[in-house]
Motif scaffolding. Structure first.
Motif, short mmCIF file in Angstrom:
data_model
loop_
_atom_site.label_atom_id
_atom_site.label_comp_id
_atom_site.label_asym_id
_atom_site.label_seq_id
_atom_site.Cartn_x
_atom_site.Cartn_y
_atom_site.Cartn_z
N VAL A 1 12.80 -127.47 78.51
CA VAL A 1 12.21 -128.00 77.29
C VAL A 1 11.28 -129.16 77.63
O VAL A 1 10.13 -129.23 77.15
N ALA A 2 11.78 -130.03 78.50
CA ALA A 2 10.95 -131.17 78.93
C ALA A 2 9.67 -130.67 79.59
O ALA A 2 8.57 -131.19 79.34
N PHE B 1 8.10 -127.93 79.03
CA PHE B 1 7.17 -127.43 78.03
C PHE B 1 6.36 -128.57 77.43
O PHE B 1 5.14 -128.50 77.32
N PHE B 2 7.04 -129.65 77.07
CA PHE B 2 6.31 -130.74 76.43
C PHE B 2 5.38 -131.45 77.41
O PHE B 2 4.32 -131.93 77.04
N GLN C 1 2.30 -129.31 77.69
CA GLN C 1 1.68 -128.91 76.44
C GLN C 1 0.21 -129.30 76.33
O GLN C 1 -0.62 -128.55 75.86
N ARG C 2 -0.10 -130.51 76.81
CA ARG C 2 -1.46 -130.98 76.61
C ARG C 2 -2.49 -130.21 77.44
O ARG C 2 -3.68 -130.35 77.26
#
Ligand SMILES: Nc1ncnc2c1ncn2[C@@H]1O[C@H](COP(=O)(O)OP(=O)(O)O)[C@@H](O)[C@H]1O
Ligand SMILES: [Mg+2]
Lengths: 367, 283
Positions: free
Chosen positions: B262-263, B265-266, B269-270
């Motif tokens: 999950v981390a 992915f974030f 993300q940018r």
């Protein structure tokens, strides 16, 4: 010195012959335009010269050095793509300097040439922008700037103006010509637009279906087209082509029977008598027909439509045998659809083509 | 082809939308909610058979402490990183190169090679279990992180290459040709023209492969036996006692183990930017 020389160059794509044996010499410092209908192989021929496609047969030399199998990077040519192909992740400055930087030029030289190119192309205020933030015309200039800084001996342009609107196109045309005057490099310019070709070139190469139809100066192509294809392609509106019967007369003259049975006598001193035949075609440009009926022969037809362009009027006339002819008259011409119009033919401006479409007589008004 | 925007749907759909959406979301998330609730259940609930009802008390602190106290989960997570990070780097780096080669160059056997990469993805990996285990054993890589990494890289590169090749094919080829005419060497074209434009693809693929390899359970159990190389997915099982299943602890451990993807992915993300090639072409 960068004379470009093609000898019997052929290109086949998957069994389809696209360039069918081109022989061509482009003088050093020339502005040469490849023109032809869409799909005739102009881009392919340009890409063969750039080295982006392999030459299947024949040879190519640039500046006397054989380049047939040389990589594009070693040919010393610069190319401006139709799509511009700017590196989207780099600023204008980096786009322009990229090639020099990658080939190990010192930063000071890159800086100086970038500055000069930017000044020449009026890109100074845009140097720190990305391509996405530029208009079409500006992108076009960046693409040209990227070519200039490398100071190549040969520039290749593939329809560089076709994505621009009409006004910008005319402006960029003069800018490119000024650039050619400044740089004195050999330039090859591809376009499908014969007006662009006529206005820019000092040599035009007319291509059709992978073959060279004719090479020459713009006015030579206009006044002395070698065949029906060139006659129809160069000049706007296009040359009128009328089916005729020709019979030789005395002292180097030929009598041509026009549609409607009108006879027209042309001077053809150097043409062998045996070339005259039935089933020939007569070519005459709209500007050499007169709507006043004054001329060496007079055709009569019915006006089908008129186009008023302000400075001139184009009158399309249906002749007695169903053939059509366009007459370029002055802007104040009064003809209306349905009117009967007498058309004067200027005999000195008539071209005669044989059954194979080859010109046997060119009415060159200059001589 | 695209769903109609909800603003343009008939009124009854617009009314039902805000009601049904949360319900659909909850149904979709039920397994996750179940695990989360179980992870804070006291042991007594499980012993009493209260698997799905409301927890009788909040035992989150105990459970999560127990996870870190009773099992070497820290080591397992570290192992997972040691397996996953090199795999992601290796597979993505290799596939950038192979994808570039397959997309840009036409060479004899290129198409066959590409289809091999594609076909490799259709092999059910279970049938490779015995040969791969024997191979790692004979190479002395059984029960090591290196063995797992090598295997994962080999297995993921096929899909990654397919992905990268298709992405590069979608870039304007004239950019490469323009650079070639400018005298830029092929390696530098890759490095300075193509690679920067691949950023969104690299980010997407990294997240995908990270999650995939991190969540791998099959190969972790096939190629590893001891604690020293055990990734967290397989390691969690050791939270179950020898005789009793400690589902509350397994749940708590699972949630901890699920955090890194999950981390990731974030973090990435940018870089998922659409339209990076905007402005390359046309007016
Ligand atoms: N890479 C290619 N593969 C196959 N056919 C091609 C390729 N490039 C061009 N052609 C074909 O060659 C012909 C000439 O193309 P092109 O040189 O682009 O024409 P144009 O004169 O419009 O620039 C076209 O019929 C085109 O379909
Ligand atoms: Mg073209």
């Amino acid at each position: 010195m960068a004379e470009i020389c093609l000898r019997g160059v052929r290109k086949v794509f998957g069994g389809v012959s696209v360039i069918k044996g081109v022989d061509l010499t482009i003088a050093d410092g020339a502005f040469c335009v490849f023109v032809g209908p869409s799909g005739c192989g102009k881009s392919t021929l340009l890409r063969l010269i750039a080295g982006l496609e392999d030459i299947n047969d024949g040879s190519l030399s640039i500046g006397g050095a054989d380049m047939t199998r040389v990589d594009p990077s070693d040919r010393g040519v610069a190319m401006v793509f139709q799509s511009y192909a700017l590196y989207p992740h780099m600023t204008v400055r980096d786009n322009i300097g990229f090639g020099l930087k990658m080939t190990g030029h010192p930063a000071s030289l890159i800086e100086e040439r970038t500055r000069n190119a930017a000044r020449m192309l009026r890109l100074d205020p845009l140097l720190d922008r990305k391509p996405a933030q530029l208009s079409g015309g500006q992108r076009q200039r960046v693409a040209i700037g990227r070519a200039i800084v490398r100071e190549p001996e040969v520039f290749l342009f593939d329809e560089p103006l076709s994505n621009l609107d009409a006004a910008l196109r005319v402006q960029m045309r003069t800018e490119l010509l000024a650039l050619h005057q400044d740089l004195k490099a050999t330039m090859i310019y591809v376009t499908h637009d014969q007006v662009e070709a006529m206005t820019m070139a000092d040599t035009i190469v007319v291509l059709s279906a992978g073959c060279v139809e004719q090479i020459g100066a713009p006015l030579d192509l206009y006044h002395r087209p070698r065949n029906l294809f060139v006659a129809g392609f160069i000049g706007s509106p296009t040359m009128n082509i009328l089916p005729v019967t020709a019979a030789s007369a005395d002292d180097g003259r030929v009598v041509v029977t026009l549609p409607g049975g009108v006879a027209l006598t042309l001077r053809a001193p150097d043409v062998p008598r045996a070339s005259f035949d039935t089933g020939m075609r007569l070519g005459i440009r709209p500007e050499h027909l007169s709507a006043t009926g004054m001329g060496d022969a007079t055709l009569t037809g019915r006006v089908r439509l008129t186009e008023h362009l302000g400075s001139e009027t184009l009158i399309v006339v249906t002749l007695p045998d169903g053939a059509e002819a366009t007459v370029k008259a002055d802007g104040l011409a009064q003809a209306r659809p349905g009117d009967t119009l007498a058309i004067g033919v200027n005999a000195a401006a008539c071209h005669l083509f044989d059954r194979d479409g080859l010109a046997i007589l060119n009415g060159d008004l200059r001589s | 082809m695209f769903p109609t925007p909800i603003q343009k749907a008939p009124p009854w759909v617009r009314m039902a939308y805000p009601l049904l959406l949360p319900i659909a979301l909850i149904v979709w998330l039920l397994p996750l909610i179940g695990v989360a609730v179980t992870s804070v259940r006291p042991v007594a609930d499980l012993a009493a058979g209260n698997y799905f009802g409301l927890p009788s008390g909040f035992a989150g602190v105990e459970n999560y402490t127990a996870v870190f106290r009773d099992s070497p989960i820290g080591l397992y997570i570290l192992n997972s990183f040691k397996v996953t990070v090199p795999t992601v780097i290796g597979a993505v780096a290799l596939s950038c190169l192979s994808g570039f080669a397959l997309a840009v160059y036409r060479f004899r056997g290129g198409t066959v090679l590409f289809f091999l990469f594609v076909a490799g993805n259709f092999i059910p990996f279970q049938i490779l279990m015995v040969p791969v285990r024997d191979l790692t054993l004979s190479m002395g890589l059984y029960d090591t992180v290196t063995g797992l990494v090598l295997f994962h890289v080999a297995f993921q590169t096929g899909f990654c290459t397919l992905f990268m090749r298709n992405f590069i094919v979608g870039l304007p080829f004239a950019l490469i040709e323009a650079a070639r005419v400018e005298g830029v060497s092929e390696w530098r074209i890759f490095r300075f023209v193509v690679l920067p434009l691949m950023r969104p693809a690299i980010a997407a693929l990294s997240v995908l492969i990270f999650t995939f390899v991190w969540n791998d359970y099959f190969w972790a159990t096939v190629l590893v036996q001891g604690q020293q190389a055990m990734p967290v997915t397989a390691g969690l099982y050791s939270l179950n006692g020898q005789w009793v299943a400690a589902w509350h602890l397994v749940s708590a451990g699972s949630l901890v183990a699920a955090l890194p993807p999950v981390a990731m992915f974030f973090l990435m993300q940018r870089h998922f930017i659409a339209g990076l090639t905007l402005g390359a072409t046309k007016g």
